[in-house]
Scaffold this active site. Structure first.
Site, PDB file in Angstrom:
ATOM      1  N   ASP A   1       3.748  -3.882   7.932  1.00 39.64           N
ATOM      2  CA  ASP A   1       2.450  -3.218   7.780  1.00 39.64           C
ATOM      3  C   ASP A   1       1.395  -4.294   8.040  1.00 39.64           C
ATOM      4  OD1 ASP A   1       0.064  -2.232   6.898  1.00 39.64           O
ATOM      5  OD2 ASP A   1       0.842  -1.418   5.014  1.00 39.64           O
TER       6      ASP A   1
ATOM      7  N   LYS B   1     -10.112  -0.398  10.729  1.00 38.52           N
ATOM      8  CA  LYS B   1     -10.244  -1.612   9.904  1.00 38.52           C
ATOM      9  C   LYS B   1     -10.603  -2.819  10.760  1.00 38.52           C
ATOM     10  CE  LYS B   1      -6.859  -0.064   6.470  1.00 38.52           C
ATOM     11  NZ  LYS B   1      -7.703   0.339   5.363  1.00 38.52           N
TER      12      LYS B   1
ATOM     13  N   CYS C   1      -4.709   2.442  -3.641  1.00 38.55           N
ATOM     14  CA  CYS C   1      -3.447   2.954  -3.058  1.00 38.55           C
ATOM     15  C   CYS C   1      -2.300   1.974  -3.264  1.00 38.55           C
ATOM     16  CB  CYS C   1      -3.603   3.269  -1.578  1.00 38.55           C
ATOM     17  SG  CYS C   1      -4.807   4.537  -1.253  1.00 38.55           S
TER      18      CYS C   1
ATOM     19  N   GLN D   1      -3.874  -5.035   7.315  1.00 41.18           N
ATOM     20  CA  GLN D   1      -4.850  -6.028   6.852  1.00 41.18           C
ATOM     21  C   GLN D   1      -4.723  -7.353   7.608  1.00 41.18           C
ATOM     22  OE1 GLN D   1      -7.303  -5.167   5.166  1.00 41.18           O
ATOM     23  NE2 GLN D   1      -6.591  -3.265   4.252  1.00 41.18           N
TER      24      GLN D   1
ATOM     25  N   HIS E   1       0.878  -1.169   0.000  1.00 37.95           N
ATOM     26  CA  HIS E   1       0.000   0.000   0.000  1.00 37.95           C
ATOM     27  C   HIS E   1       0.920   1.225   0.000  1.00 37.95           C
ATOM     28  CE1 HIS E   1      -2.752   2.971   1.808  1.00 37.95           C
ATOM     29  NE2 HIS E   1      -3.751   2.169   1.512  1.00 37.95           N
TER      30      HIS E   1
HETATM   31  C1  LIG Z   1      -2.085  -2.853   3.720  1.00 40.67           C
HETATM   32  C2  LIG Z   1      -2.478  -1.458   4.123  1.00 40.67           C
HETATM   33  N1  LIG Z   1      -1.564  -0.659   4.671  1.00 40.67           N
HETATM   34  C3  LIG Z   1      -1.849   0.575   5.070  1.00 40.67           C
HETATM   35  C4  LIG Z   1      -3.105   1.105   4.906  1.00 40.67           C
HETATM   36  C5  LIG Z   1      -3.363   2.498   5.356  1.00 40.67           C
HETATM   37  O1  LIG Z   1      -4.247   2.512   6.437  1.00 40.67           O
HETATM   38  P1  LIG Z   1      -4.742   3.899   7.016  1.00 40.67           P
HETATM   39  O2  LIG Z   1      -5.448   4.591   5.884  1.00 40.67           O
HETATM   40  O3  LIG Z   1      -5.657   3.534   8.120  1.00 40.67           O
HETATM   41  O4  LIG Z   1      -3.544   4.648   7.448  1.00 40.67           O
HETATM   42  C6  LIG Z   1      -4.098   0.332   4.310  1.00 40.67           C
HETATM   43  C7  LIG Z   1      -5.437   0.870   4.077  1.00 40.67           C
HETATM   44  O5  LIG Z   1      -6.198   0.391   3.283  1.00 40.67           O
HETATM   45  C8  LIG Z   1      -3.772  -0.993   3.916  1.00 40.67           C
HETATM   46  O6  LIG Z   1      -4.683  -1.787   3.351  1.00 40.67           O
END
Ligand SMILES: Cc1ncc(COP(=O)(O)O)c(C=O)c1O
Length: 405
Positions: free
Chosen positions: A192, A218, A360, A195, A115
């Site tokens: 990260d 999430k 993203c 998910q 992402h």
């Molecule tokens: C794998 C992953 N990392 C990071 C993010 C970013 O999350 P946030 O928008 O809550 O900062 C997302 C959001 O969809 C994501 O799916």
């Protein structure tokens, strides 16, 4: 599982909603909304500084959630930092740790399936310091390729996702961490887990990463709350990222000293009520059980993959591993002849909410040689009936828009 949908007030307002966008954000159960209301109606004071009862109550509730979050991922409370979201948590590491350790000649390694939240901060750090950003590729199924030839003694940081928000790939983090530490014992590993933490049991000790980041919204919690977990010895060495109130120890005209972690990284008034309600989200997920959640999503994913194949065969390209064992409840796809945005708009006419675009993850879409995909994603409240409605609505898309060449 009990009738989970009845826990979510949104379905009382929209009984026909088929919500398949939980990867973007999860719906909120009544217990979370009630906890948020409890804070705002019963003890909505600022934390730490008040010497009166409702401030003490707010402080105690807030700190109890830090302890709860730590238990949820098998960490220590003073290793849990509250941020606004995953994005801010990753930026905190990149700004604080990253900018203090990266030197000429170093390398940063990330992957093509990230992402933007776990790609752009590292790319910027690499640009600013003139160091190499190396990107691990995927195979045709959407699994990460070997890190063996990528990680070297010069690799300072490895930043990777536990689960791809597009492919649904569940990366074998334990193996990857082990391998990375063999190739370079000094490496710092940032996971990260945006998910992963909402969908399966995650134990930071067992995984042996140095940092993990995830978001409350999430996992059925409020927006505005993220979590950064880091190993205490690393957090202790890190300079503050944001300066101001609450993170200081002593301030004089000449100099300022800073608190220990986690307060050192929590400048200013946090999202108090939202953190407190995040605790209710953690309890809610625990009441279902993380293993039950994973099993439920696995079953739904298998069902969705089978139904898509039965109904649409070659008309649809599904991205990511074909085996539900290796993927989370995320199904990104493309009709061969219809734009993903048109698919999402037509599905919306049947009250089926899916997401279309690059999610993203532009470098990943470029790698897949498509500008966009449509993505359906599942969570605790998703049912096979929802998937049937989704398939029926997709059939409608096919009838209206698909002209096979
Ligand atoms: C794998 C992953 N990392 C990071 C993010 C970013 O999350 P946030 O928008 O809550 O900062 C997302 C959001 O969809 C994501 O799916």
């Amino acid at each position: 599982m009990h009738n989970i949908k009845s826990d979510f007030p949104i379905f009382e307002h929209l009984p026909n909603l088929v919500y398949l966008d939980s990867t973007a954000t999860a719906l909120k159960p009544r217990v979370v909304i009630e906890k948020l209301t409890e804070y705002y109606t019963q003890y909505s004071a600022n934390i730490y500084r008040g010497l009166y009862r409702i401030s003490e109550k707010a402080t105690q509730e807030f700190e109890a959630v830090r302890e709860h979050t730590a238990r949820f991922i098998n960490a220590k409370p003073n290793e849990v930092i509250f941020t606004r979201n995953t994005t801010e948590a990753i930026n905190l590491i990149a700004y604080s740790l990253g900018r203090s350790i990266i030197q000429e000649g170093d390398e940063i390694v990330t992957t093509i399936m990230e992402h933007h939240a776990n790609f752009v901060p590292w790319q910027q750090l690499a640009f600013e310091n003139g160091v190499d950003l190396k990107v691990v590729d995927i195979d045709d199924e959407g699994n990460l390729q070997s890190l063996d030839t990528v990680i070297t003694k010069r690799t300072k940081l490895l930043a990777l996702t536990a689960i791809s928000n597009v492919l649904g790939t569940i990366n074998p983090i334990k193996d990857i961490v082990k391998k990375a530490r063999t190739l370079n014992p000094e490496i710092i590993i940032i996971l990260d887990a945006a998910q992963a933490v909402p969908h399966m049991k995650l134990d930071v000790i067992a995984l042996d990463c140095d940092f993990i980041a995830f978001s409350s919204h999430k996992m059925c919690g409020p927006t505005g709350v993220g979590v950064l977990w880091g190993k205490q010895e690393l957090l202790q060495q890190m300079p503050p990222f944001l300066f101001g109130g609450e993170m200081i120890s002593e301030v004089s005209l000449e100099k300022t000293t800073f608190q220990n972690p986690p307060q050192r990284f929590e400048a200013g008034t946090p999202a108090i009520g939202e953190v407190i309600a995040f605790g209710a989200a953690l309890s809610y997920l625990e009441s279902i059980g993380m293993d039950t959640i994973r099993a439920h999503e696995r079953q739904l994913t298998r069902y969705a993959l089978e139904r898509l194949d039965q109904q649409f065969g070659d008309d649809i390209r599904v991205f990511g591993p074909q085996n539900e064992e290796d993927r989370a409840g995320i199904v990104a796809f493309r009709f061969r002849t219809v734009h993903p945005h048109d698919v999402a708009q037509i599905l919306d006419q049947s009250q089926v909410a899916v997401r279309a675009g690059h999610h993203c993850a532009m470098p990943l879409h470029k790698r897949l040689q498509v500008p966009a995909t449509t993505r359906a994603s599942f969570y605790v409240y998703t049912t096979e009936e929802d998937i049937e409605k989704f398939i029926k609505a997709l059939q409608n898309v096919k009838e209206v828009l698909c002209t096979r060449k």
